[in-house]
Design an enzyme around this catalytic site. Structure first.
Site, PDB file in Angstrom:
ATOM      1  N   HIS A 592       0.817  -1.204   0.000  1.00  0.00           N
ATOM      2  CA  HIS A 592       0.000   0.000   0.000  1.00  0.00           C
ATOM      3  C   HIS A 592       0.854   1.259   0.000  1.00  0.00           C
ATOM      4  O   HIS A 592       0.540   2.255  -0.626  1.00  0.00           O
ATOM      5  CB  HIS A 592      -0.899   0.004   1.247  1.00  0.00           C
ATOM      6  CG  HIS A 592      -2.286  -0.409   0.914  1.00  0.00           C
ATOM      7  ND1 HIS A 592      -3.144  -0.916   1.844  1.00  0.00           N
ATOM      8  CD2 HIS A 592      -2.964  -0.381  -0.249  1.00  0.00           C
ATOM      9  CE1 HIS A 592      -4.291  -1.190   1.258  1.00  0.00           C
ATOM     10  NE2 HIS A 592      -4.199  -0.887   0.000  1.00  0.00           N
ATOM     11  N   GLU A 828      -2.776 -12.767 -20.127  1.00  0.00           N
ATOM     12  CA  GLU A 828      -1.937 -12.735 -18.931  1.00  0.00           C
ATOM     13  C   GLU A 828      -1.509 -14.134 -18.496  1.00  0.00           C
ATOM     14  O   GLU A 828      -0.878 -14.309 -17.462  1.00  0.00           O
ATOM     15  CB  GLU A 828      -2.630 -11.985 -17.784  1.00  0.00           C
ATOM     16  CG  GLU A 828      -4.055 -12.390 -17.528  1.00  0.00           C
ATOM     17  CD  GLU A 828      -4.740 -11.506 -16.487  1.00  0.00           C
ATOM     18  OE1 GLU A 828      -4.086 -10.719 -15.801  1.00  0.00           O
ATOM     19  OE2 GLU A 828      -5.973 -11.640 -16.365  1.00  0.00           O
ATOM     20  N   ASP A 852       0.624 -10.253 -14.516  1.00  0.00           N
ATOM     21  CA  ASP A 852       0.437 -11.695 -14.381  1.00  0.00           C
ATOM     22  C   ASP A 852       1.196 -12.465 -15.451  1.00  0.00           C
ATOM     23  O   ASP A 852       1.734 -13.537 -15.194  1.00  0.00           O
ATOM     24  CB  ASP A 852      -1.056 -12.056 -14.434  1.00  0.00           C
ATOM     25  CG  ASP A 852      -1.704 -11.892 -13.067  1.00  0.00           C
ATOM     26  OD1 ASP A 852      -1.073 -12.281 -12.070  1.00  0.00           O
ATOM     27  OD2 ASP A 852      -2.822 -11.353 -12.986  1.00  0.00           O
ATOM     28  N   CYS A 899      -2.105  -3.269 -20.280  1.00  0.00           N
ATOM     29  CA  CYS A 899      -2.651  -2.616 -19.092  1.00  0.00           C
ATOM     30  C   CYS A 899      -1.878  -2.966 -17.814  1.00  0.00           C
ATOM     31  O   CYS A 899      -2.234  -2.548 -16.731  1.00  0.00           O
ATOM     32  CB  CYS A 899      -4.137  -2.922 -18.921  1.00  0.00           C
ATOM     33  SG  CYS A 899      -4.468  -4.663 -18.680  1.00  0.00           S
TER      34      CYS A 899
HETATM   35  C1  PEP Z   1      -2.057  -7.717 -14.972  1.00  0.00           C
HETATM   36  O1  PEP Z   1      -2.026  -8.879 -14.550  1.00  0.00           O
HETATM   37  O2  PEP Z   1      -1.127  -7.194 -15.623  1.00  0.00           O
HETATM   38  C2  PEP Z   1      -3.228  -6.858 -14.721  1.00  0.00           C
HETATM   39  C3  PEP Z   1      -3.331  -5.682 -15.273  1.00  0.00           C
HETATM   40  O3  PEP Z   1      -4.149  -7.326 -13.850  1.00  0.00           O
HETATM   41  P1  PEP Z   1      -3.980  -7.273 -12.255  1.00  0.00           P
HETATM   42  O4  PEP Z   1      -2.754  -6.472 -11.965  1.00  0.00           O
HETATM   43  O5  PEP Z   1      -5.210  -6.648 -11.732  1.00  0.00           O
HETATM   44  O6  PEP Z   1      -3.844  -8.709 -11.927  1.00  0.00           O
HETATM   45 MG    MG Z   2      -3.880  -9.826 -13.809  1.00  0.00          MG
END
Ligand code: PEP
Ligand code: MG
Length: 965
Positions: A592, A828, A852, A899
């Protein structure tokens, strides 16, 4: 020190009963002038409480604690009974070691005894010898142990090859006075031998005065001509004394934990080499017994361990640690633990926490003796000590030399140059029991309850004031969560229970906080486990009020804050006008605190290890939040270069902000949309204000987590509409619910899994409850109306899962008919990237979740405290998967976004563009800079970056190669 003489041994004794043998032992102690005559009664009284039979034919009769007044001086007498005596517990005794212990000196004799017991046939030899000298010699031999402690470790050494590391380790042994120059010379002639897992070994016996094991690890693991180098062990051998240590080393390698040593701090290295498993949970307790862990308390500790449902192990924090079974009396006594030393218990598996709590409670309760707290006001156990207040490791760390690069984990981008302010949290000194408080605080449980109540409301006021001045939505949100934690009735009840048992308000409150925090820590889900840090943060706030302790005041000039670990509310309290950067010894990029540093735009580097805390106030530092490193007391030259870079960065930032509403494009016009990642639809307006061209990832699970039960259709429609309204025609990419065993919802229990990251999560879980998924899809389609909605499914492994989910969208669309909908998947899981051609034929778009994808490609837990810095999305293996994904999508005329965090990594932006990515979705504050970076590259340079990166073999090589372009 207690020494044994031949006259302390009586050979060839005879007794018809155990009582008679005991009488002889008492008489022997009395004749030697060690005790008064009626000590005999004390020996019998002690035996009535429980047998003093130790094992292997040896009994250790001694008096009760109350009889210490009858002891003139500490000593032992040995009585040999060659024909044996049947003891009252049925065991056969051949040797009695009668003890008169006025202090803890006899512990050493007990330790030696346990050494004899461990030595096969040793006890038999003592029972049968006809020479007092031989018996004493057997017992007098101190158990030789090879040295291994913080003083024989040399961690994070800036070496270029394994030979330099071997020398560093040998030099460390010389500094520790274990070897002389001949040993070091012998080591220079050796080629380190590979042990596997990047670990190497050298050894020599020349010039060894004390057998020992040293370990030298590099600043960062590197590859040499013969393979990866994570560390070099250097053994100073003498006979086979070092063998036990080498066996533990072999165990460590067998369990595959060798690589984890490379970035570990001294505490972790010693824990692993002690034989303590990294999977084990641990709890610490300070031994309070006046005479250490002698036979009786040791026996009670062993009994407590045997009552637990799973094996408990224990080691001493101080000295050459070896973890032993807490259920073995000889092993426990063999620790030779003295008052004030710390026992570290460990256990693995379900119920470990309860077992450890029981062991800590037993030690705290005195193991059958009445104990007093340590005179220095030290606290009885780790649970009641502020963890940020005891950096004993720090003392063992070498100060960092001038112009040294200290590598760590990048947590928030940016560059800072400033003197440091090292914030050492104050320790909270308070008595455990209410009766030991100062008179104005003393009082019954009701009075303690009132004191806690008053402190809680003061803490609430502090939080309210902070929420009022908090900058950034995330900060206020986390502080509000803290305020809610203060009102948790279960925490209050747990604290009241402690008070009813006589604890002070301080001890009861911290016990309640620590128990709750530990319960959170064991959860597999990182997000929930991080709540433990929040709980402790809240707990310390209240403790500060109760103890009247004020946090140290930072200086009124720009500074880089250096701390052990920083609580979220500490970050929120930072005066952003003065704080230029943040450096922590512990913590990972996903904590955090790191998230908040990013939200506040403060460059941060975390997990630098305890050496960071050796910095002195006003030491100058260059902190690089992009590369994840700091340079301590930089040379003038390095400083000038950094100043130039900083000025350039500030200029870029100003320019980037001024041009934030321009479209995302490369210098030669290639369009790359720049969107924002959101967890809360309330922040959509802020995202637009920062120049986001849409939302590229709405993590809808946060909406579900914020509700005590699944939010109904109306609630969800309202939430999504808020985002669409703020976006004003810009697209919204909504990820459907991504929860599971790794981040469970309280109202959607998932059966316990050994490995939740590979379990029922993401779309797999959602498909088990199509009703929940359907309600969410219905809400999204309804809220969208004619606005651009992009739906994407998380954790899809192949087209089969996509088809099942898509079928629900298609069915609902026939009914609702939203005007502008695309349906895609997150890439991912490596299988999805490898199978991108089959997916691309059916989806409308891909969004690559690099967080991921990297985790699963490199098999490194993205939240792993030690390894996560190696989970680098710029790894060529990940880049190849991205390349496959983009190529497959473009072949079918589909677009691809990124993302994951990689999208805002300065070094990665040109690579991703060069690979053909069409959209980058990044955290809101990064939007202007990412757009600026795009304007600074052409398609040709981007392609060069991509090709260069793809040609490398490791992520470090990628980063190094990109830096030279
Ligand atoms: C990712 O895995 O890159 C992703 C954007 O999802 P999260 O970070 O929410 O797992
Ligand atoms: Mg993810």
């Amino acid at each position: 020190m207690l020494t044994l003489q031949p006259q302390d041994a009586a050979l060839d004794c005879q007794a018809d009963s155990w009582q008679e043998a005991l009488d002889q032992a008492a008489a022997s102690l009395h004749e030697a002038g060690l005790v008064e005559a009626d000590y005999r009664d004390a020996l019998h009284a002690r035996e009535a409480q429980g047998s003093t039979f130790l094992g292997s034919g040896i009994g250790i009769p001694h008096g009760t604690p109350e009889s210490r007044g009858q002891i003139h001086r500490t000593g032992v007498r040995l009585l040999q009974f060659p024909s044996g005596v049947t003891w009252h517990d049925g065991n056969r005794v051949f040797l009695l070691v009668a003890i008169a212990a006025a202090s803890d000196e006899h512990l050493e004799v007990l330790r030696r005894l346990t050494h004899v017991l461990d030595d096969e046939g040793g006890a038999e030899r003592i029972a049968n010898t006809d020479s007092a000298e031989a018996m004493v010699a057997l017992l007098a031999k101190p158990p030789a142990k090879a040295r291994l402690d913080a003083g024989t470790l040399c961690l994070g050494f800036p070496a270029r090859d394994r030979f330099e590391l071997a020398l560093a380790a040998a030099a460390r042994l010389r500094q520790a006075d274990c070897v002389d120059a001949r040993f070091v010379a012998a080591i220079t002639e050796q080629e380190p031998v590979a042990l596997g897992q990047g670990l190497w070994l050298v050894s020599a016996s020349l010039g060894v005065s004390q057998p020992a094991l040293a370990l030298a690890t590099p600043e960062r693991s590197f590859s040499g001509p013969k393979g990866v180098v994570n560390g070099v062990f250097c053994v100073a051998t003498q006979g086979d004394v070092h063998r036990a240590l080498l066996e533990r080393l072999a165990d460590l390698l067998d369990s595959g934990e060798g690589e984890a040593l490379v970035d570990a701090d001294a505490d972790h290295v010693l824990a692993r080499l002690s034989g303590e498993s990294s999977r084990a949970e641990t709890a610490r307790a300070t031994l309070l017994n006046a005479h250490g862990l002698h036979a009786r308390p040791a026996k009670l500790l062993v009994q407590a361990a045997r009552e637990q449902s799973l094996p408990v192990r224990v080691r001493l924090m101080e000295g050459a640690a070896e973890t032993v079974s807490a259920a073995s009396l000889t092993k426990v006594i063999g620790l030779g633990a003295r008052r004030g030393q710390t026992l570290i218990f460990s256990a693995e598996g379900e119920g470990a926490q309860a077992a450890l709590a029981a062991m800590v409670a037993a030690v705290k309760a005195g193991l059958g003796e009445s104990v007093r707290p340590l005179a220095d006001g030290g606290l009885a156990d780790h649970a009641s000590r502020d963890k940020t207040a005891a950096p004993t490791e720090e003392a063992a760390q070498e100060p960092v030399a001038d112009d040294t690069v200290l590598p760590a984990t990048a947590a928030s981008p940016g560059l800072a140059i400033a003197p440091v302010f090292v914030m050492r949290a104050p320790s909270f000194d308070y008595p455990e029991r209410a009766r030991d408080l100062t008179p104005e605080k003393q009082g019954d449980a009701e009075c303690q309850r009132e004191r806690l109540g008053a402190s809680l409301s003061e803490a609430r006021d502090q939080l309210r004031a902070l929420i009022g001045t908090a900058k950034g939505g995330d900060v206020a949100e986390i502080l509000s969560m803290h305020a809610e934690m203060l009102d948790d009735p279960e925490l209050h009840e747990a604290a009241f229970e402690g008070m009813r048992d006589g604890l002070s308000a301080e001890a009861a409150w911290w016990q309640a906080i620590d128990t709750a925090a530990r319960a959170q820590e064991v959860l597999a889900d990182r997000l929930l486990a991080e709540r433990a840090a929040d709980l402790r943060d809240v707990g310390r706030r209240v403790l500060g009020v109760l103890c009247g302790v004020k946090m140290p005041t930072p200086p009124q000039r720009p500074y880089i804050l250096v701390t052990d670990d920083i609580g979220p509310s500490d970050v929120a309290r930072l005066d952003t006008a003065q704080v230029r950067g943040l450096l922590t010894a512990r913590g990972g990029a996903t904590s955090h605190s790191a998230i908040l540093a990013r939200a506040l735009g403060i460059p941060a580097v975390v997990g630098a290890g305890p050496r960071a805390l050796t910095l002195a106030n006003d030491d100058e530092l260059i902190l690089d939040g992009d590369l994840g490193r700091v340079i301590v007391r930089p040379s003038a030259e390095r400083r000038d270069r950094a100043e130039l870079r900083l000025k350039e960065l500030e200029r870029l930032r100003r320019e980037a902000h001024g041009s934030r509403f321009e479209e995302g494009r490369t210098a030669d016009g290639r369009r790359v949309e720049v969107a924002a990642n959101l967890g809360n639809t309330a922040h959509a307006a802020d995202a637009v204000e920062q120049g986001a061209e849409g939302v590229g990832l709405l993590r809808t699970e946060f909406l579900f987590m914020a509700h005590p039960e699944a939010p109904d259709l109306e609630t969800q429609i309202g939430e999504y509409q808020r985002a669409f309204d703020a976006l004003d025609g810009r697209p919204l990419v909504a990820r459907t619910l991504d929860v599971g065993g790794d981040k469970p919802l309280p109202y959607w229990p998932v059966a316990a899994e050994d490995n939740p990251f590979l379990g029922l999560r993401g779309i797999r879980l959602a498909l088990t409850r199509p009703d929940v998924l359907e309600t969410q899809l219905r809400a999204l389609l309804t809220a969208a109306g004619d606005r651009p909605l992009r739906i994407m499914f998380p954790m899809v492994k192949d087209v089969d899962e996509y088809r099942q989910a898509r079928a629900i969208v298609d069915r609902l669309q026939q009914e609702i008919g939203a005007a502008d909908v695309q349906v895609g998947v997150m890439i991912e899981i490596p299988s999805a990237a490898l199978l991108a051609p089959s997916l691309a034929a059916e989806v409308d778009f891909f969004s690559i979740g690099t967080n991921d994808l990297t985790q699963y490609t490199l098999a490194i837990d993205r939240g792993h405290p030690e390894l996560s810095s190696q989970a680098d999305g710029l790894h060529p293996a990940v880049l190849r998967l991205i390349q496959m994904t983009v190529d497959a999508a473009h072949a079918e005329g589909k677009w691809v976004g990124v993302c994951g965090e990689l999208g805002s990594d300065a070094a990665a932006v040109p690579v991703l563009v060069g690979l053909g990515v069409d959209e980058l979705s990044v955290s809101v504050r990064q939007v202007p800079m990412v757009k600026a970076r795009l304007r600074g590259i052409t398609q040709a340079t981007a392609r060069l970056h991509a090709e260069t990166a793809l040609a490398q073999a490791t992520s470090q090589a990628v980063r190094d190669a990109l830096e030279t372009l």
